[in-house]
Design an enzyme around this catalytic site. Structure first.
Site, PDB file in Angstrom:
ATOM      1  N   SER A  34      15.259 -12.125  -2.908  1.00  0.00           N
ATOM      2  CA  SER A  34      15.190 -10.710  -3.294  1.00  0.00           C
ATOM      3  C   SER A  34      16.157  -9.681  -2.435  1.00  0.00           C
ATOM      4  O   SER A  34      16.336  -8.749  -2.743  1.00  0.00           O
ATOM      5  CB  SER A  34      14.018 -10.223  -3.058  1.00  0.00           C
ATOM      6  OG  SER A  34      13.244 -10.408  -1.656  1.00  0.00           O
ATOM      7  N   ASP A 344      10.067  -1.095   1.833  1.00  0.00           N
ATOM      8  CA  ASP A 344       8.742  -1.609   1.306  1.00  0.00           C
ATOM      9  C   ASP A 344       7.659  -2.360   2.000  1.00  0.00           C
ATOM     10  O   ASP A 344       6.860  -2.981   1.666  1.00  0.00           O
ATOM     11  CB  ASP A 344       8.659  -1.888  -0.375  1.00  0.00           C
ATOM     12  CG  ASP A 344       9.589  -3.318  -0.355  1.00  0.00           C
ATOM     13  OD1 ASP A 344      10.150  -3.855   0.741  1.00  0.00           O
ATOM     14  OD2 ASP A 344       9.909  -3.856  -1.494  1.00  0.00           O
ATOM     15  N   HIS A 347      11.729  -5.278   2.371  1.00  0.00           N
ATOM     16  CA  HIS A 347      13.043  -5.291   2.016  1.00  0.00           C
ATOM     17  C   HIS A 347      13.544  -3.944   2.724  1.00  0.00           C
ATOM     18  O   HIS A 347      12.724  -3.072   3.284  1.00  0.00           O
ATOM     19  CB  HIS A 347      13.301  -5.129   0.639  1.00  0.00           C
ATOM     20  CG  HIS A 347      12.414  -6.173  -0.242  1.00  0.00           C
ATOM     21  ND1 HIS A 347      11.265  -6.126  -0.658  1.00  0.00           N
ATOM     22  CD2 HIS A 347      13.162  -7.659  -0.391  1.00  0.00           C
ATOM     23  CE1 HIS A 347      11.113  -7.480  -1.328  1.00  0.00           C
ATOM     24  NE2 HIS A 347      11.861  -8.328  -1.030  1.00  0.00           N
TER      25      HIS A 347
END
Length: 379
Positions: A34, A344, A347
């Site tokens: 991610s 968040d 990340h």
């Protein structure tokens, strides 16, 4: 001397602007999780993404800073791979799982949120519950790459010539491998016992890309796991709760990151040493910049609380709450994400990604820097 220090401080506080330069790269092909995914996870979930817990990246305020809407990236804006593409004068990488009509002639992104370096079967066989429902490990991403090649080049030699002009990026991998084990109750030492396997898979992928014709392969280390707000909330008791005095990060998790990165860098140096002449294997340091940001955020213009998530939670020391994740209804972001390191809980913000990408392109966070075309191997 004082004048030099003052000038340096002023320089570090200046905004960093992305601009394209002339480079030797015509395409980018990237892999990872991610930290690099530009939309593949959302494509995999399809219409279910909007109602699937854990895929909150399809909801505002994701994408608020640059795109103005959620765009498949786990950030408020661009990722490091986006800034690298912009700096090289190349388009932002499309996710490889996008609609067939998408052109991948200028590059493709095979990274998927939740991806691991180890095979999915490794986790399933051991009964781990947190593994992704999709088969998206690094080897699977390499398979997607192989399947795409016929649309890019017509013969083995044509492919070698084509990929010689490409920048390959093996983005962050390892975070999810260790997280699955740790969240299942395994100790840091037990998770760390798998570092050689994880590093071995990353290096095997790097070697494959070199054999495909790649002349420059950038391989990312992992960030300091102990500095992520989500880990500070979820894993403090499991790791003994000892904090580093200079950063406030969890010491044992950061030691795991350090060991992974040390083994990876040594293995990449060996690989670079035995690779054909003209091949560059670049180690991209994702640990040092985040430690630097945590130790002295104001020096980099990141004046928000360095270990606090910008988006999510209901307050508290780290602004992380599993019942109030970023993207969930009623959860908002901080007023100015550009002042924060973490977006968040896991990340990074666009601001942090921008500074990391610049450090990989020009130094000091890559060995050698991507734009240093004279060196041929990691040092």
């Amino acid at each position: 001397m004082k004048l030099i220090i003052v000038l340096l401080q002023i320089f570090l506080l200046l905004p960093i602007f992305s601009f394209s330069i002339q480079s030797n790269y015509s395409y980018i092909f990237s892999f990872g999780d991610s930290f690099t995914d530009t939309g593949n996870l959302v494509v995999l979930y399809g219409g279910l993404a909007t109602a699937t817990p854990g895929v909150w990246i399809v909801k505002p305020p994701y994408g608020m800073t640059f795109f103005g809407r959620p765009n498949g990236r786990a950030s408020d804006g661009r990722l490091s791979i986006d800034f690298i593409a912009e700096a090289l004068g190349l388009p932002l990488l499309p996710p490889s799982l996008a609609a067939a009509k998408q052109s991948f002639r200028r590059g493709a992104n095979f990274a998927v949120g939740g991806a691991t370096a180890l095979e999915r079967a490794f986790f399933v066989d051991k009964g781990f519950k947190a593994v992704s429902p999709f088969n998206i490990s690094l080897s699977i991403q390499l398979g997607w790459f192989d399947a795409l090649k016929p649309s890019l080049c017509s013969s083995p030699q044509a492919c070698k010539d084509y990929f010689a002009e490409a920048l390959f990026v093996v983005g962050e991998l390892g975070w999810n491998d260790y997280a699955v084990m740790l969240l299942a109750g395994k100790s840091v030492d037990e998770a760390g016992s798998h570092v050689p396997e994880i590093v071995g898979n990353i290096c095997a992928a790097t070697e494959k890309l070199i054999k495909e014709g790649g002349k420059t392969v950038v391989v990312s280390g992992i960030p300091p796991l102990g500095c992520a707000p989500a880990n500070l909330v979820l894993m403090a008791n499991q790791t003994g709760g000892e904090y580093e005095p200079g950063t406030g990060c969890l010491r044992d998790l950061n030691l795991l990151s350090k060991e992974h990165n040390a083994q990876l860098r040594r293995a990449l140096a060996r690989l670079g040493g035995r690779s054909p002449a003209g091949v560059r294997v670049v180690y991209a340091d994702l640990y040092s910049p985040i430690i630097d940001f945590a130790a002295a955020p104001g020096r980099y213009g990141l004046d928000g609380e360095q270990l606090r998530a910008c988006c999510g939670g209901v307050g508290g020391r780290y602004n992380v709450d599993l019942a109030a994740l970023c993207g969930m209804p009623g959860v908002s972001a901080c007023a100015d994400p550009s002042k924060y390191v973490n977006w968040d809980g896991v990340h990074l913000t666009e601001a942090a990604n921008r500074r990391i990408a610049d450090g990989w392109l020009r130094g000091p966070y890559a060995h050698p820097p991507i734009l240093n075309t004279t060196a041929t191997a990691t040092d």
